[in-house]
Design a protein around this motif. Structure first.
Motif, PDB file in Angstrom:
ATOM      1  N   VAL A 178      -8.949  19.016 -14.875  1.00 23.30           N
ATOM      2  CA  VAL A 178      -7.640  19.612 -15.142  1.00 23.30           C
ATOM      3  C   VAL A 178      -7.743  20.655 -16.253  1.00 23.30           C
ATOM      4  O   VAL A 178      -6.933  21.580 -16.331  1.00 23.30           O
ATOM      5  CB  VAL A 178      -6.580  18.519 -15.434  1.00 23.30           C
ATOM      6  N   LEU A 179      -8.760  20.512 -17.106  1.00 21.81           N
ATOM      7  CA  LEU A 179      -8.951  21.456 -18.214  1.00 21.81           C
ATOM      8  C   LEU A 179      -9.858  22.634 -17.824  1.00 21.81           C
ATOM      9  O   LEU A 179     -10.155  23.490 -18.655  1.00 21.81           O
ATOM     10  CB  LEU A 179      -9.551  20.724 -19.422  1.00 21.81           C
ATOM     11  N   ASP A 180     -10.361  22.660 -16.574  1.00 27.89           N
ATOM     12  CA  ASP A 180     -11.280  23.722 -16.124  1.00 27.89           C
ATOM     13  C   ASP A 180     -12.530  23.812 -16.993  1.00 27.89           C
ATOM     14  O   ASP A 180     -12.931  24.901 -17.440  1.00 27.89           O
ATOM     15  CB  ASP A 180     -10.574  25.091 -16.101  1.00 27.89           C
ATOM     16  N   ALA A 181     -13.158  22.668 -17.226  1.00 27.78           N
ATOM     17  CA  ALA A 181     -14.382  22.639 -18.024  1.00 27.78           C
ATOM     18  C   ALA A 181     -15.544  23.256 -17.241  1.00 27.78           C
ATOM     19  O   ALA A 181     -15.454  23.471 -16.030  1.00 27.78           O
ATOM     20  CB  ALA A 181     -14.717  21.200 -18.396  1.00 27.78           C
ATOM     21  N   ILE A 202      -5.625   4.789  -8.530  1.00 27.52           N
ATOM     22  CA  ILE A 202      -5.478   6.241  -8.619  1.00 27.52           C
ATOM     23  C   ILE A 202      -5.227   6.579 -10.087  1.00 27.52           C
ATOM     24  O   ILE A 202      -4.780   5.721 -10.855  1.00 27.52           O
ATOM     25  CB  ILE A 202      -4.318   6.808  -7.765  1.00 27.52           C
ATOM     26  N   SER A 203      -5.524   7.800 -10.455  1.00 26.02           N
ATOM     27  CA  SER A 203      -5.164   8.253 -11.799  1.00 26.02           C
ATOM     28  C   SER A 203      -4.709   9.699 -11.704  1.00 26.02           C
ATOM     29  O   SER A 203      -5.094  10.425 -10.784  1.00 26.02           O
ATOM     30  CB  SER A 203      -6.343   8.130 -12.763  1.00 26.02           C
ATOM     31  N   VAL A 204      -3.865  10.094 -12.665  1.00 25.68           N
ATOM     32  CA  VAL A 204      -3.350  11.465 -12.713  1.00 25.68           C
ATOM     33  C   VAL A 204      -3.612  12.030 -14.102  1.00 25.68           C
ATOM     34  O   VAL A 204      -3.182  11.453 -15.100  1.00 25.68           O
ATOM     35  CB  VAL A 204      -1.827  11.514 -12.429  1.00 25.68           C
ATOM     36  N   ALA A 205      -4.335  13.133 -14.154  1.00 25.78           N
ATOM     37  CA  ALA A 205      -4.496  13.883 -15.407  1.00 25.78           C
ATOM     38  C   ALA A 205      -3.541  15.064 -15.322  1.00 25.78           C
ATOM     39  O   ALA A 205      -3.579  15.823 -14.349  1.00 25.78           O
ATOM     40  CB  ALA A 205      -5.929  14.374 -15.549  1.00 25.78           C
ATOM     41  N   ARG A 249      -0.597  21.672 -14.579  1.00 21.27           N
ATOM     42  CA  ARG A 249      -1.791  21.362 -13.792  1.00 21.27           C
ATOM     43  C   ARG A 249      -1.879  19.855 -13.571  1.00 21.27           C
ATOM     44  O   ARG A 249      -1.517  19.076 -14.467  1.00 21.27           O
ATOM     45  CB  ARG A 249      -3.046  21.783 -14.553  1.00 21.27           C
ATOM     46  N   LEU A 250      -2.430  19.482 -12.417  1.00 18.08           N
ATOM     47  CA  LEU A 250      -2.628  18.067 -12.103  1.00 18.08           C
ATOM     48  C   LEU A 250      -3.995  17.874 -11.466  1.00 18.08           C
ATOM     49  O   LEU A 250      -4.392  18.636 -10.587  1.00 18.08           O
ATOM     50  CB  LEU A 250      -1.566  17.590 -11.096  1.00 18.08           C
ATOM     51  N   ALA A 251      -4.718  16.832 -11.891  1.00 20.08           N
ATOM     52  CA  ALA A 251      -5.950  16.431 -11.201  1.00 20.08           C
ATOM     53  C   ALA A 251      -5.898  14.919 -11.021  1.00 20.08           C
ATOM     54  O   ALA A 251      -5.215  14.225 -11.783  1.00 20.08           O
ATOM     55  CB  ALA A 251      -7.179  16.854 -11.995  1.00 20.08           C
ATOM     56  N   PHE A 252      -6.628  14.449 -10.014  1.00 19.01           N
ATOM     57  CA  PHE A 252      -6.478  13.049  -9.618  1.00 19.01           C
ATOM     58  C   PHE A 252      -7.820  12.333  -9.527  1.00 19.01           C
ATOM     59  O   PHE A 252      -8.804  12.875  -9.030  1.00 19.01           O
ATOM     60  CB  PHE A 252      -5.785  12.967  -8.247  1.00 19.01           C
ATOM     61  N   GLY A 253      -7.817  11.079  -9.990  1.00 16.63           N
ATOM     62  CA  GLY A 253      -8.973  10.206  -9.810  1.00 16.63           C
ATOM     63  C   GLY A 253      -8.642   9.143  -8.770  1.00 16.63           C
ATOM     64  O   GLY A 253      -7.464   8.900  -8.472  1.00 16.63           O
ATOM     65  N   GLY A 254      -9.657   8.528  -8.212  1.00 18.44           N
ATOM     66  CA  GLY A 254      -9.460   7.441  -7.247  1.00 18.44           C
ATOM     67  C   GLY A 254      -9.107   7.897  -5.853  1.00 18.44           C
ATOM     68  O   GLY A 254      -8.861   7.083  -4.973  1.00 18.44           O
ATOM     69  N   LEU A 255      -9.063   9.221  -5.641  1.00 15.59           N
ATOM     70  CA  LEU A 255      -8.664   9.732  -4.326  1.00 15.59           C
ATOM     71  C   LEU A 255      -9.845  10.215  -3.497  1.00 15.59           C
ATOM     72  O   LEU A 255      -9.774  10.215  -2.272  1.00 15.59           O
ATOM     73  CB  LEU A 255      -7.682  10.909  -4.479  1.00 15.59           C
ATOM     74  N   ALA A 256     -10.900  10.665  -4.169  1.00 13.63           N
ATOM     75  CA  ALA A 256     -11.942  11.395  -3.437  1.00 13.63           C
ATOM     76  C   ALA A 256     -13.325  11.180  -4.054  1.00 13.63           C
ATOM     77  O   ALA A 256     -13.481  10.516  -5.078  1.00 13.63           O
ATOM     78  CB  ALA A 256     -11.607  12.878  -3.402  1.00 13.63           C
TER      79      ALA A 256
END
Lengths: 316, 214
Positions: free
Chosen positions: A171-174, A242-245, A255-262
């Motif tokens: 989500v931070l575009d690292a 699932i998680s949401v950043a 901005r949103l990014a997700f864990g546990g989905l893919a």
């Protein structure tokens, strides 16, 4: 555990050279994931290159106004860094939501990015798994797959990437910085670092053989409200369902990014235009193309509700 | 410097002996078993560990975890092996001031590092404050997880003091405090199957000089 030889590397380039030169070599940093997998003989390196002495354990400002996080910075130290807590709160939050205090004290930034899936069939060496043994099949697709992927899956693999930290970095575009045996460096956007499974779920990242992560850089702070919402089966010390950043700006854009989905941290930049239209519209854009099983279909409404909770928290 | 080469009968010796008996008992297996024993010995390495203020040089199979080196080479059996996969916390020790799972790290990765085990925190005659508080508050039943719980608890208070945030810290940028929620979250890597959690939390509050808040 299978027997292995061991060396302590003295420079990043030398470590990369040793990895190319030595058959069956692997880098070891924190070791919290690798040694677990070695005990189960899921990983069977013949040689370990200990990179802990490389001095890559500093967090320094970049000329662009961001931060350069050394590959060996421990998860605890990254989460506790005052600059990270102030300007990249979503990253600090994601880190402390993962693992236990003991594990975070040992686990490194690079190792966290490279950790393997917790799919139960990857761990069960009596079952087929295309990730562990390419071509053997996927026992998860017809098996117990409640916590497995719903986005970007393939006929070969429905594993998820387990990291919380990587979701916040997405989500931070690292950017992931590496060095190879020839001393060449590379900067890989985090979006391109992890791969979808496709037909080769055993290849998880865009790293070339022997290529060593040296740092992760964070761009200049983008402000906004930073939230990491992790939904799991118990309140602490569990992987995400699932998680949401989220980084949410005044007015509801962000901005949103997700864990546990893919198989990788999941982010659909185009879907972020829907954020001011609410959780339902946003979730529907994020989850376009989802492929669920009877056991993990619950993740779709869970994503919508969690986005809703994040939006509410941002307003509060 | 103290030299210690482990138990007089090594694990490898026992395995080799077992193979020899098998070859006598089962002739068709001889070929395979002989090939097995003909392989090169597993790699070993010297490592110097500084445990509880005492420096010891040992020679270990590279596969030896810090946990096994402490228990089997140094005979410090206070540190316990529970799951051996970093899930239960029974093996928690303090290395260079930080609590870690000693089962998920190799002994050879700790050359010259300062390690504190439960034996180094206090003695039966002079208990560490955390040990005394666990006794006072009955912070255990069977006691198997206790050395890990105590090492973890001591380090947890240090982590809060050092300003390291946790998942339940309200303001991530602020100095965390010793609340019951903070202790529960920070101690979640130590499992107690007897379920002595409530008393463990009381013991840690006692040492911190704080009150239970929930």
């Amino acid at each position: 555990m299978k027997a292995f030889t061991y060396e302590r590397a003295t420079s990043a380039r030398e470590a990369a050279s040793a990895a190319i030169r030595t058959p069956g070599a692997k880098f070891i940093a924190g070791g919290t994931n690798l040694l677990d997998l070695m005990k189960l003989q899921i990983e069977t390196p013949q040689h370990l290159i200990d990179v802990n002495g490389l001095g890559l354990d500093k967090i320094t400002p970049t000329s662009e106004g961001g931060l350069r996080v050394g590959a060996l910075v421990r998860n605890t130290d990254l989460a506790a860094d005052v600059r990270v807590r102030k300007d990249y709160g979503v990253l600090s939050r994601a880190l402390v939501s993962g693992a236990s205090g003991q594990l975070r004290n040992k686990a490194t930034t690079a190792g966290n990015l490279l950790q393997r899936t917790r799919c139960p069939y990857f761990y069960d060496t009596t079952k087929p798994c295309n990730k562990r043994q390419p071509g053997s099949g996927c026992a998860a697709i017809g098996g117990f797959n409640r916590n497995l992927a719903v986005m970007g899956t393939s006929e070969a693999c429905i594993a998820t990437h387990p990291s919380d930290m990587a979701v916040a970095m997405r989500v931070l575009d690292a950017t992931v910085e590496t060095v190879n045996a020839a001393g060449q460096t590379r900067a890989i956007p985090i979006a391109d670092f992890h791969r979808l499974p496709g037909a080769t779920p055993n290849i998880e990242t865009s790293l070339a053989p022997g290529e060593l992560i040296t740092a992760v850089t964070l761009p200049k702070p983008i402000g906004g409200t930073h939230i990491y919402q992790k939904v799991r089966d118990r309140a602490s010390y569990a992987f995400a369902l699932i998680s949401v950043a989220a980084v949410i700006q005044p007015g509801g854009r962000g901005r949103l990014a997700f864990g546990g989905l893919a198989h990788k941290p999941w982010r659909v930049e185009a879907a972020e235009a829907q954020m001011p239209n609410g959780a339902k519209a946003t979730a529907s854009a994020v989850l376009a193309g989802a492929r669920t099983t009877s056991q993990n279909a619950f993740k779709l409404p869970l994503v919508e509700r969690t986005i809703g909770a994040v939006f509410e928290e941002a307003k509060a | 410097m103290h030299q210690d080469e482990g138990f007089p009968v090594s694990r490898r010796g026992v395995i080799a002996g077992g193979v020899a008996s098998a070859t006598l008992a089962a002739a068709p297996a001889v070929q395979a078993q002989t090939q097995g024993t003909a392989q090169a010995a597993p790699p070993t390495m010297p490592v110097t560990l500084k445990v509880n203020g005492r420096t010891t040089k040992i020679n270990v199979d590279t596969r030896t975890t810090l946990l096994d080196a402490l228990r089997e080479n140094l005979k410090l059996t206070g540190t316990k092996k529970g799951c051996d996969h970093g899930q239960c916390g029974a093996c928690t020790v303090i290395v260079e001031g930080r609590r870690i799972n000693s089962c998920l790290t190799l002994a050879v990765m700790h050359e010259g590092e300062e390690i504190t085990t439960i034996e180094g925190l206090g003695t039966p005659e002079k208990l560490h404050a955390m040990q005394a508080a666990f006794v006072k508050h009955d912070g255990y039943q069977c006691g198997y997880c206790t050395p890990g719980q105590i090492c973890s608890a001591v380090a947890t208070l240090g982590e809060i003091k050092a300003g390291i945030p946790s998942h339940v810290t309200g303001d991530i940028a602020a100095q965390p405090s010793v609340t019951t929620d903070e202790l529960r979250e920070r101690m979640s890597g130590n499992i107690c199957r007897c379920g002595a959690y409530a008393n463990i939390i009381d013991a840690i509050h006692d040492v911190a000089g704080t009150e239970r808040t929930a």
